[in-house]
Design a protein around this motif. Structure first.
Motif, short mmCIF file in Angstrom:
data_model
loop_
_atom_site.label_atom_id
_atom_site.label_comp_id
_atom_site.label_asym_id
_atom_site.label_seq_id
_atom_site.Cartn_x
_atom_site.Cartn_y
_atom_site.Cartn_z
N GLN A 8 2.92 2.44 4.26
CA GLN A 8 3.59 3.39 5.17
C GLN A 8 2.87 3.47 6.52
O GLN A 8 3.43 3.97 7.49
N CYS A 57 10.00 11.86 1.40
CA CYS A 57 9.05 10.80 1.72
C CYS A 57 8.83 10.81 3.23
O CYS A 57 9.78 10.95 3.99
N LEU A 58 7.57 10.68 3.65
CA LEU A 58 7.28 10.67 5.10
C LEU A 58 7.95 9.49 5.79
O LEU A 58 8.16 9.52 7.00
N HIS A 98 5.68 7.79 -7.34
CA HIS A 98 6.34 7.57 -6.04
C HIS A 98 5.46 6.71 -5.13
O HIS A 98 5.94 5.76 -4.51
N GLU A 99 4.16 7.04 -5.08
CA GLU A 99 3.25 6.30 -4.18
C GLU A 99 3.04 4.86 -4.67
O GLU A 99 2.99 3.92 -3.86
N HIS A 114 5.71 2.56 -3.64
CA HIS A 114 5.57 2.05 -2.26
C HIS A 114 4.80 0.72 -2.24
O HIS A 114 5.08 -0.15 -1.41
#
Ligand code: NI
Length: 174
Positions: free
Chosen positions: A51, A94-95, A136-137, A140
């Motif tokens: 990210q 999510c950012l 979730h992370e 990514h």
């Protein structure tokens, strides 16, 4: 420490698989520190290296409530080694998918094995919000966003809005 710019979808860098780190050295520790600062400022409860444009298997999390002391977690090469049979749904955000939220169903608890900031192997049993956040992370790191867990219809609606928001934002001060 430094704050890093956060990449937002759609962006091809968010769809790539990240590479494991060889070891948690000074460079990885600096990345973890910068990612935490970036996450706290955003603010968010989790952030993965892709990210911020770094395709390394590094994540940071802190699910402590705002009025509680910080409880940062820094993980390199995190790996889910066990998941529960029972699932839980959380309204995820999510950012990298700003201003969109949707319910995602994932295993309710899991065990994650990772390298901590001292390069020691650790295992953490996560449940509730932490279980959701860590899954979730880690997604990514494999190029998967929470919207990829939704139906194609819901995903495409969000993606179209993100494209539109990016066009409107182009040229505007960040
Ligand atoms: Ni995210």
């Amino acid at each position: 420490m430094a704050q890093l710019p956060i990449i937002t979808a759609p962006d091809p860098r968010l769809l790539k698989k990240s590479a494991p780190v060889a070891a948690v050295d000074a460079e990885v520790r600096q990345l973890m520190a910068d990612m935490l600062e970036t996450m706290y400022r955003a603010p968010g409860i989790g952030l993965a290296a892709p990210q911020v444009g770094v395709l390394s298997r590094v994540i940071v999390l802190d699910i402590a409530p705002e009025d509680a002391p910080p409880a940062p977690l820094k993980m390199a090469n995190p790996e889910i080694v066990w998941v529960s049979d029972d699932d839980a749904a959380y309204n995820e955000g999510c950012l990298s998918v700003p201003e969109h939220y949707a319910d995602v169903v994932r295993p309710a608890s899991c065990v994650v094995r990772y390298l901590d900031e001292n390069n020691a192997v650790r295992e953490l049993t996560a449940e509730g919000l932490l279980a959701t956040c860590v899954q979730h992370e880690i997604d990514h790191l494999d190029g998967v966003l929470f919207i990829d867990h939704l139906t194609a219809l819901k995903r495409n609606i969000i993606l179209r809005k993100l494209v539109k928001a990016k066009k409107l934002g182009a040229g505007a001060p960040a």
